[in-house]
Design an enzyme around this catalytic site. Structure first.
Site, PDB file in Angstrom:
ATOM      1  CG  HIS A  65      -2.099   0.824   1.239  1.00 15.43           C
ATOM      2  ND1 HIS A  65      -2.480   1.593   0.176  1.00 15.43           N
ATOM      3  CD2 HIS A  65      -2.992   1.134   2.236  1.00 15.43           C
ATOM      4  CE1 HIS A  65      -3.545   2.315   0.501  1.00 15.43           C
ATOM      5  NE2 HIS A  65      -3.870   2.059   1.757  1.00 15.43           N
ATOM      6  CG  HIS A  79      -4.539   0.267  -8.194  1.00 14.10           C
ATOM      7  ND1 HIS A  79      -5.871   0.193  -7.888  1.00 14.10           N
ATOM      8  CD2 HIS A  79      -3.989   1.134  -7.318  1.00 14.10           C
ATOM      9  CE1 HIS A  79      -6.112   1.000  -6.874  1.00 14.10           C
ATOM     10  NE2 HIS A  79      -4.994   1.581  -6.503  1.00 14.10           N
ATOM     11  CG  ASP A 115       2.849   4.699  -4.079  1.00 13.92           C
ATOM     12  OD1 ASP A 115       2.824   5.906  -3.825  1.00 13.92           O
ATOM     13  OD2 ASP A 115       2.272   3.830  -3.402  1.00 13.92           O
TER      14      ASP A 115
HETATM   15  N1  ACO Z   1       4.668  -6.994 -10.419  1.00 14.58           N
HETATM   16  C1  ACO Z   1       4.561  -8.217 -11.014  1.00 14.58           C
HETATM   17  N2  ACO Z   1       3.425  -8.927 -11.075  1.00 14.58           N
HETATM   18  C2  ACO Z   1       2.343  -8.388 -10.487  1.00 14.58           C
HETATM   19  C3  ACO Z   1       2.372  -7.127  -9.856  1.00 14.58           C
HETATM   20  C4  ACO Z   1       3.579  -6.423  -9.838  1.00 14.58           C
HETATM   21  N3  ACO Z   1       3.679  -5.228  -9.276  1.00 14.58           N
HETATM   22  N4  ACO Z   1       1.146  -6.851  -9.380  1.00 14.58           N
HETATM   23  C5  ACO Z   1       0.379  -7.900  -9.679  1.00 14.58           C
HETATM   24  N5  ACO Z   1       1.097  -8.830 -10.351  1.00 14.58           N
HETATM   25  C6  ACO Z   1       0.620 -10.081 -10.921  1.00 14.58           C
HETATM   26  C7  ACO Z   1       0.441 -11.142  -9.837  1.00 14.58           C
HETATM   27  O1  ACO Z   1       1.604 -11.914  -9.675  1.00 14.58           O
HETATM   28  C8  ACO Z   1      -0.709 -11.931 -10.410  1.00 14.58           C
HETATM   29  O2  ACO Z   1      -0.212 -12.763 -11.437  1.00 14.58           O
HETATM   30  P1  ACO Z   1      -0.800 -14.253 -11.637  1.00 14.58           P
HETATM   31  O3  ACO Z   1      -2.224 -14.037 -12.073  1.00 14.58           O
HETATM   32  O4  ACO Z   1       0.070 -14.872 -12.651  1.00 14.58           O
HETATM   33  O5  ACO Z   1      -0.710 -14.923 -10.283  1.00 14.58           O
HETATM   34  C9  ACO Z   1      -1.590 -10.887 -11.091  1.00 14.58           C
HETATM   35  O6  ACO Z   1      -0.682  -9.833 -11.461  1.00 14.58           O
HETATM   36  C10 ACO Z   1      -2.683 -10.331 -10.184  1.00 14.58           C
HETATM   37  O7  ACO Z   1      -2.052  -9.865  -8.979  1.00 14.58           O
HETATM   38  P2  ACO Z   1      -2.761  -9.765  -7.576  1.00 14.58           P
HETATM   39  O8  ACO Z   1      -1.740  -9.810  -6.483  1.00 14.58           O
HETATM   40  O9  ACO Z   1      -3.872 -10.773  -7.511  1.00 14.58           O
HETATM   41  O10 ACO Z   1      -3.397  -8.339  -7.679  1.00 14.58           O
HETATM   42  P3  ACO Z   1      -3.986  -7.530  -6.461  1.00 14.58           P
HETATM   43  O11 ACO Z   1      -5.112  -6.741  -7.009  1.00 14.58           O
HETATM   44  O12 ACO Z   1      -4.275  -8.407  -5.309  1.00 14.58           O
HETATM   45  O13 ACO Z   1      -2.775  -6.598  -6.024  1.00 14.58           O
HETATM   46  C11 ACO Z   1      -1.326  -4.776  -5.746  1.00 14.58           C
HETATM   47  C12 ACO Z   1      -2.711  -5.239  -6.225  1.00 14.58           C
HETATM   48  C13 ACO Z   1      -1.139  -5.167  -4.259  1.00 14.58           C
HETATM   49  C14 ACO Z   1      -1.259  -3.268  -5.840  1.00 14.58           C
HETATM   50  C15 ACO Z   1      -0.240  -5.449  -6.624  1.00 14.58           C
HETATM   51  O14 ACO Z   1      -0.395  -5.071  -7.972  1.00 14.58           O
HETATM   52  C16 ACO Z   1       1.176  -5.148  -6.130  1.00 14.58           C
HETATM   53  O15 ACO Z   1       1.673  -5.853  -5.255  1.00 14.58           O
HETATM   54  N6  ACO Z   1       1.833  -4.088  -6.687  1.00 14.58           N
HETATM   55  C17 ACO Z   1       3.147  -3.717  -6.226  1.00 14.58           C
HETATM   56  C18 ACO Z   1       3.038  -2.906  -4.954  1.00 14.58           C
HETATM   57  C19 ACO Z   1       2.493  -1.518  -5.207  1.00 14.58           C
HETATM   58  O16 ACO Z   1       2.934  -0.825  -6.108  1.00 14.58           O
HETATM   59  N7  ACO Z   1       1.566  -1.100  -4.324  1.00 14.58           N
HETATM   60  C20 ACO Z   1       0.981   0.236  -4.398  1.00 14.58           C
HETATM   61  C21 ACO Z   1      -0.438   0.143  -4.789  1.00 14.58           C
HETATM   62  S1  ACO Z   1      -1.107   1.757  -5.010  1.00 14.58           S
HETATM   63  C22 ACO Z   1      -1.369   2.315  -3.446  1.00 14.58           C
HETATM   64  O17 ACO Z   1      -1.533   1.639  -2.494  1.00 14.58           O
HETATM   65  C23 ACO Z   1      -1.363   3.726  -3.297  1.00 14.58           C
END
Ligand code: ACO
Length: 442
Positions: free
Chosen positions: A268, A307, A363
């Site tokens: 987050h 996201h 971010d």
């Molecule tokens: N890098 C690589 N792969 C990713 C990323 C990423 N940043 N984000 C998601 N994925 C992939 C997952 O591995 C998954 O792949 P799969 O289907 O092969 O298993 C797919 O995309 C879906 O990912 P989820 O984790 O199910 O997506 P979720 O909606 O739960 O997560 C989140 C959202 C937490 C923001 C995620 O994209 C992430 O971890 N991003 C990196 C951290 C980040 O930048 N956070 C800031 C968010 S914005 C904020 O809070 C202000």
């Protein structure tokens, strides 16, 4: 069959049900009517991480994740970013409408009345270790404010809610600046109420021996804009934490402390710290393919990408990307921007990211600007928390006034042991290795 209903046939019993659809949702409690027999508690929905469940009705923020649209109270984020200020946006978010000139003057006055903190808060902050993460310090100190304002527990009193809202919006930059100065061993700086909200924050952070700190107007504006972009984002993890904690009728300082704690995690608000760490680690554009390979093999995530709601370019990221160059005019270019731009280009062309609809989020670029402005990495989520405080209090107040809301208490699917009998200690067989802990630092 009504048009706005869902017809469900339960194949276990052959019974059929009509579930009303309102605002594109069925009520999960209506599923409870679907029963095998009178003893059955009824059907429940299972939605870990609330991926497809609306937990409230809200009038604060609208997001269309597919189209990349974000609006506060109906106003496009792009227009607010261009024409408004953080304090005006905070008013809009908290009160529902843009202020008139006189209401805005009064709001600004009222917030400024609360920029000072009690002297005991200072001593409290001094009790933290010099290397305490400022986010931990912020969470602890905001939570402790509830002991300074015991009347804040009168959460159903509108005047009390207004007062705590002003206190929180007014004091959070002061506490954030204290966290920074404490980590540097610098004396705390009193608020300067002649300056703007963001200008005063910069003064409390960076003022040294000069009699009056004069913030650079470009940096002051950039910070204000970043605050606007982070002010609310509907039912994200930290706002949900605010609503959940608030649903027990806890006071607003405990609510905001809980929300800030939720924000601190790397999935987050802590992500902007990790983005800069990642970009520094990559170091040069030549190393990007190796990182992409690690990400695609699931070894790590590309921080600042992806996201839950946006399946398109996060509109905030677009605005921040443009802002970066204005800031660099003053601060000099942060060289990691080149790595970020190239990383974005490569990732957006790659099928892994394309097929999962992973785009830069807010971010990805914010940390690069914060770093150029002289903020240490640990302060990044704290900056986010300052901005999001208006969103948290708005979400909290909306929840309290929503007659449908009760204490949040989700259900579970129990998969643990069935009923069993207690065995006396000396009759239990040994299992697994023993966990012996050496005494670590106190
Ligand atoms: N890098 C690589 N792969 C990713 C990323 C990423 N940043 N984000 C998601 N994925 C992939 C997952 O591995 C998954 O792949 P799969 O289907 O092969 O298993 C797919 O995309 C879906 O990912 P989820 O984790 O199910 O997506 P979720 O909606 O739960 O997560 C989140 C959202 C937490 C923001 C995620 O994209 C992430 O971890 N991003 C990196 C951290 C980040 O930048 N956070 C800031 C968010 S914005 C904020 O809070 C202000």
């Amino acid at each position: 069959m009504g048009r706005d209903t869902l017809s469900v046939v339960d194949n276990r019993t052959g019974s059929s049900y009509e579930l009303p659809i309102e605002h594109g949702c069925i009520r999960a409690t209506d599923l409870g009517k679907i029963k095998v027999d009178d003893q059955d508690v009824g059907l429940r929905s299972y939605d870990p991480a609330s991926g497809n469940t609306a937990a409230c009705k809200s009038r604060i923020t609208y997001i269309d994740g597919d189209a990349g649209v974000l609006r506060y109270r109906g106003y496009d984020i792009e227009e607010l970013a261009e024409r408004s200020s953080y304090l005006e946006v905070a008013y809009l978010i908290v009160k529902g409408e843009l202020p008139t000139a006189s209401h805005f003057a009064m709001w600004r006055h009222n917030i400024k009345m609360h920029t000072l903190v009690h002297e005991n808060v200072k001593r409290f902050v001094e009790g933290f270790r010099y290397d305490a993460h400022p986010m931990g310090l912020l969470v602890g100190t905001v939570g402790a404010l509830s002991t300074f304002y015991p009347e804040a527990k009168n959460i159903h009193d509108e005047e009390s809610r207004r007062m705590q809202t002003r206190r929180l919006v007014g004091k959070i930059p002061t506490i954030a600046a204290m966290a920074y100065r404490h980590s540097r061993g610098l004396p705390f700086v009193l608020p300067d109420n002649e300056l703007s909200y963001s200008g005063n924050f910069l003064s409390m952070l960076f003022k040294m021996t000069e009699l009056k700190y004069r913030p650079d107007p470009v940096l002051e504006h950039a910070l204000d804009l970043l605050f606007i972009l982070h002010a609310d984002h509907e039912q994200n993890c930290s706002s949900t934490a605010a609503r959940v904690v608030g649903s027990s009728l806890a006071d607003p300082y405990s609510v905001v402390a809980a929300a800030a704690a939720a924000l601190s995690g790397p999935r987050h608000g802590g992500a902007n710290e990790d983005v800069v760490r990642m970009l520094r680690e990559i170091g040069s554009v030549d190393e990007i393919p190796a990182l992409i390979k690690e990400v695609k093999s699931g070894e790590r995530r590309l921080m600042g990408f992806g996201h839950r709601v946006y399946k398109n370019y996060d509109p905030r990221a677009r605005i921040i990307k443009q802002l970066a160059y204005q800031v660099f005019e003053v601060t000099g270019k942060n060289p990691i921007i080149d790595v970020a731009l190239e990383l974005e280009r490569i990732a957006l062309e790659d099928d892994y990211f394309h097929s999962r609809r992973l785009y830069p989020n807010v971010d990805f670029y914010s940390g690069i600007i914060y770093e150029a402005m002289g903020f240490p990495l640990e302060m990044f989520p704290v900056l986010f928390a300052i901005a999001r405080t208006s969103g948290w209090v708005a979400q909290w107040a909306e929840m309290l006034q929503d007659e449908e809301q009760r204490i949040v208490r989700p259900r579970q699917i129990y998969l643990g042991a069935a009923e069993r009998r207690y065995v006396p200690l000396d009759q239990r067989p040994e299992v697994g290795p023993l966990e012996f802990e050496l005494r670590g630092p106190l």
